[in-house]
Design a protein around this motif. Structure first.
Motif, PDB file in Angstrom:
ATOM      1  N   ARG A   1     -51.805   2.624  -4.381  1.00 51.53           N
ATOM      2  CA  ARG A   1     -52.113   3.377  -5.667  1.00 51.53           C
ATOM      3  C   ARG A   1     -52.631   4.796  -5.044  1.00 51.53           C
ATOM      4  NH1 ARG A   1     -55.519  -1.206  -8.875  1.00 51.53           N
ATOM      5  NH2 ARG A   1     -53.628  -2.641  -9.194  1.00 51.53           N
ATOM      6  N   PRO A   2     -51.995   6.150  -5.215  1.00 51.14           N
ATOM      7  CA  PRO A   2     -50.815   6.087  -5.348  1.00 51.14           C
ATOM      8  C   PRO A   2     -49.681   5.701  -4.816  1.00 51.14           C
ATOM      9  CG  PRO A   2     -51.662   8.166  -4.819  1.00 51.14           C
ATOM     10  CD  PRO A   2     -52.720   7.250  -4.676  1.00 51.14           C
ATOM     11  N   TRP A   3     -48.403   5.406  -5.055  1.00 50.06           N
ATOM     12  CA  TRP A   3     -47.387   4.846  -4.203  1.00 50.06           C
ATOM     13  C   TRP A   3     -47.065   5.970  -3.146  1.00 50.06           C
ATOM     14  CZ3 TRP A   3     -44.944   0.326  -5.331  1.00 50.06           C
ATOM     15  CH2 TRP A   3     -43.803  -0.113  -4.702  1.00 50.06           C
ATOM     16  N   ARG A   4     -47.110   5.492  -1.654  1.00 51.67           N
ATOM     17  CA  ARG A   4     -46.959   6.514  -0.734  1.00 51.67           C
ATOM     18  C   ARG A   4     -45.365   6.661  -0.421  1.00 51.67           C
ATOM     19  NH1 ARG A   4     -51.196   2.924   1.495  1.00 51.67           N
ATOM     20  NH2 ARG A   4     -49.546   1.491   2.450  1.00 51.67           N
ATOM     21  N   ASP A   5     -44.991   8.040  -1.226  1.00 50.27           N
ATOM     22  CA  ASP A   5     -43.645   8.238  -1.299  1.00 50.27           C
ATOM     23  C   ASP A   5     -43.170   9.598  -0.488  1.00 50.27           C
ATOM     24  OD1 ASP A   5     -44.568   9.443  -3.338  1.00 50.27           O
ATOM     25  OD2 ASP A   5     -43.118   8.540  -4.963  1.00 50.27           O
ATOM     26  N   ARG A   6     -44.248  10.430  -0.214  1.00 48.57           N
ATOM     27  CA  ARG A   6     -44.238  11.827   0.359  1.00 48.57           C
ATOM     28  C   ARG A   6     -44.880  11.891   1.659  1.00 48.57           C
ATOM     29  NH1 ARG A   6     -41.994  14.623  -3.539  1.00 48.57           N
ATOM     30  NH2 ARG A   6     -42.318  16.325  -2.458  1.00 48.57           N
ATOM     31  N   PRO A   7     -44.362  12.943   2.339  1.00 42.96           N
ATOM     32  CA  PRO A   7     -44.898  12.980   3.648  1.00 42.96           C
ATOM     33  C   PRO A   7     -46.434  13.209   3.686  1.00 42.96           C
ATOM     34  CG  PRO A   7     -43.188  14.595   3.183  1.00 42.96           C
ATOM     35  CD  PRO A   7     -43.425  13.870   1.996  1.00 42.96           C
ATOM     36  N   GLU A   8     -46.968  13.964   2.859  1.00 48.07           N
ATOM     37  CA  GLU A   8     -48.658  13.905   2.883  1.00 48.07           C
ATOM     38  C   GLU A   8     -49.192  12.631   2.501  1.00 48.07           C
ATOM     39  OE1 GLU A   8     -46.961  15.639  -1.259  1.00 48.07           O
ATOM     40  OE2 GLU A   8     -46.538  15.943   0.676  1.00 48.07           O
ATOM     41  N   SER A   9     -48.781  11.634   2.043  1.00 49.94           N
ATOM     42  CA  SER A   9     -49.164  10.352   2.014  1.00 49.94           C
ATOM     43  C   SER A   9     -49.264   9.437   3.150  1.00 49.94           C
ATOM     44  CB  SER A   9     -48.764   9.675   0.801  1.00 49.94           C
ATOM     45  OG  SER A   9     -47.329   9.307   0.968  1.00 49.94           O
ATOM     46  N   LEU A  10     -48.484  10.054   4.275  1.00 48.01           N
ATOM     47  CA  LEU A  10     -48.338   9.308   5.321  1.00 48.01           C
ATOM     48  C   LEU A  10     -49.335   9.771   6.455  1.00 48.01           C
ATOM     49  CD1 LEU A  10     -44.496   9.208   5.486  1.00 48.01           C
ATOM     50  CD2 LEU A  10     -45.954   7.567   4.490  1.00 48.01           C
ATOM     51  N   ASP A  11     -50.495   9.750   6.331  1.00 47.92           N
ATOM     52  CA  ASP A  11     -51.505  10.219   7.270  1.00 47.92           C
ATOM     53  C   ASP A  11     -52.403   9.295   7.463  1.00 47.92           C
ATOM     54  OD1 ASP A  11     -52.777  10.015   4.756  1.00 47.92           O
ATOM     55  OD2 ASP A  11     -53.711  11.819   4.804  1.00 47.92           O
ATOM     56  N   LEU A  12     -52.325   7.934   7.195  1.00 45.58           N
ATOM     57  CA  LEU A  12     -53.142   6.996   7.901  1.00 45.58           C
ATOM     58  C   LEU A  12     -52.864   6.644   9.221  1.00 45.58           C
ATOM     59  CD1 LEU A  12     -52.896   4.332   4.714  1.00 45.58           C
ATOM     60  CD2 LEU A  12     -54.616   6.374   4.984  1.00 45.58           C
ATOM     61  N   ALA A  13     -54.179   6.433   9.893  1.00 40.43           N
ATOM     62  CA  ALA A  13     -54.020   6.059  11.414  1.00 40.43           C
ATOM     63  C   ALA A  13     -54.978   5.186  11.797  1.00 40.43           C
ATOM     64  CB  ALA A  13     -53.937   7.244  12.241  1.00 40.43           C
ATOM     65  N   TRP A  14     -55.051   4.398  12.790  1.00 38.56           N
ATOM     66  CA  TRP A  14     -56.007   3.695  13.623  1.00 38.56           C
ATOM     67  C   TRP A  14     -56.425   4.128  14.739  1.00 38.56           C
ATOM     68  CZ3 TRP A  14     -53.606  -1.934  12.249  1.00 38.56           C
ATOM     69  CH2 TRP A  14     -54.287  -2.175  10.920  1.00 38.56           C
ATOM     70  N   PRO A  15     -57.660   3.797  15.373  1.00 37.74           N
ATOM     71  CA  PRO A  15     -57.786   4.201  16.514  1.00 37.74           C
ATOM     72  C   PRO A  15     -57.159   3.290  17.660  1.00 37.74           C
ATOM     73  CG  PRO A  15     -59.819   3.068  15.751  1.00 37.74           C
ATOM     74  CD  PRO A  15     -58.670   3.364  14.490  1.00 37.74           C
TER      75      PRO A  15
END
Length: 436
Positions: free
Chosen positions: A110-124
């Motif tokens: 929420r919101p659905w990850r369907d665009r490049p800007e939503s793919l910014d999650l990361a882990w150390p």
């Protein structure tokens, strides 16, 4: 930093092409310093002397297993930052606790990850978080999402929702060619055929009076997908969460292509053995009968199925109190997968430790189109598992916030990840001398 730790005669699972063997292994902090082999009695550890290390602390490790960290090919995280059921930080801690160094998240959010800007999650580091892009906009299976843009932004592949997209849309997206060699993950499930049931239509479910889900809700879309795979041999299709004996047999006739995953809970529970009041009945795809569970295990053993997924779908405590037919399906439990599957398949079955690592680590690597993980000097990508460590179900130890972890396992199993390169040595549970 504490002194180097020497694991004497630990059981090694080095890689998919290596046999199980015993060796002495030197750990320096969270790093695997070297695999020393079997030195001659009385001979100094030459690498230790060359590196100028002090005398290592030695522990007897012949009952422990050292292998690469596990890989989860698909799980769900709805609200990474403010979620009440799970956050990106708590999920990282839960993955580390269960020995998972790599987790791939579906775009279901929420919101659905369907665009490049939503793919910014990361882990150390050394944890690795991969993100599936979305095949359709909003997961609604109406219009294609921007495939090339998502892949250029780092998506590991493209994934659909819990049901099979319309075949015309799926074929159009694959023929456009923007997916390239990246995997496209789809579920062989037709919601219109489930008849709103949530337990597979087997005699055990009928006896229990559960709303049943016909086998055809999985079998018919699977047949369509296999036909599409034949028509588009260059497409990199992946099948998500097979759950029936009939589907396994159909895929076996094709020698396991395309690759398919199975959820871990479907290997442990079935409608003939699960207590009516236990957690774990409400699943997508539907929970099967004993024959389904046995067929899924056999499919993993012979390579028909490639990978075991955690398919982590967390619920908070409030939603968990709802009746089964009013709550969302799913289970959480990265910390339960390795010990429970070891108990069922290795300790209580005929599997070897290497077979279990194949479906929890190396198979998922191939499923995600990653190189297979290996134990290597200088790497932090390793876990140390003790099959006999006191297990049970201790929510106070498991850092996940999810309320829907299986309660039926309380106190009924053994096994735990006691050390790993994913965590600091101060957090390890490995038995070491008090002076360390």
């Amino acid at each position: 930093m504490p002194s180097p730790l020497l694991l004497r005669q630990v059981n090694l699972l080095e890689g998919p092409d290596s046999r199980e063997r015993r060796a002495d292994v030197l750990l320096e902090g969270s790093s695997l310093a070297t695999i020393l082999g079997n030195p001659v009695a009385g001979e100094p550890y030459r690498l230790e002397v060359m590196a100028g290390l002090g005398s290592p602390v030695e522990i007897e490790a012949s009952n422990l297993w050292l292998g690469p960290s596990l890989v989860d090919p698909h799980s769900v995280l709805e609200d990474p930052r403010l979620g009440r059921a799970e956050t990106i930080a708590s999920l990282a801690d839960a993955a580390r606790f269960g020995g998972y160094g790599t987790v791939a998240l579906l775009p279901w959010a929420r919101p659905w990850r369907d665009r490049p800007e939503s793919l910014d999650l990361a882990w150390p580091e050394p944890l690795r978080l991969l993100l599936w892009g979305s095949f359709s906009q909003g997961g609604e299976d109406q219009e294609l999402a921007p495939h090339a843009d998502q892949l250029a932004a780092g998506a590991c592949g493209l994934a659909g929702s819990t049901t099979l997209p319309p075949l015309a849309l799926l074929e159009r997206g694959l023929r456009l060619g923007e997916t390239g060699a990246h995997p496209v993950l789809v579920a062989p499930r037709d919601l219109s055929l489930t008849q709103q049931g949530f337990v597979r239509e087997r005699v055990e479910a009928l006896r229990g009076g559960w709303p049943v889900d016909p086998v055809l809700s999985e079998l018919l879309p699977l047949q369509s997908l296999l036909t599409l795979a034949d028509a588009l041999p260059d497409a990199c299709l992946r099948l998500m969460n097979l759950s029936t004996a009939e589907a396994v047999e159909l895929l076996r006739q094709r020698r396991g292509q395309p690759q398919a995953s199975v959820g871990w809970w479907h290997l442990l529970a079935d409608s003939g053995s699960l207590d009516p009041s236990a957690e774990g009945w409400r699943m997508v795809p539907s929970l099967g009968g004993p024959a389904d569970r046995e067929a899924l295990i056999a499919g993993l053993a012979d390579g028909t199925l490639s990978a075991v997924a955690v398919q982590h779908e967390a619920l908070d405590a409030e939603e968990r109190l709802l009746p089964l037919d009013q709550r969302r399906p799913g289970l959480a439990g990265h910390g339960l997968v390795l010990p429970l599957l070891w108990d069922a398949l290795v300790a209580g079955g005929t599997w070897s430790a290497r077979q279990l690592w194949q479906v929890l680590c190396w198979g998922p690597c191939g499923f995600l189109d990653l190189p297979p993980s290996r134990l290597e000097a200088g790497s932090s990508d390793w876990i140390l598992f003790d099959p006999k460590a006191p297990g049970g179900f201790a929510p106070i130890l498991d850092p996940s916030l999810a309320a829907n972890r299986p309660e039926a396992t309380q106190g009924s199993f053994r096994g735990r990840v006691v050390a790993s390169g994913l965590s600091e040595p101060k957090d390890w549970l490995v038995p070491v001398p008090p002076s360390w």
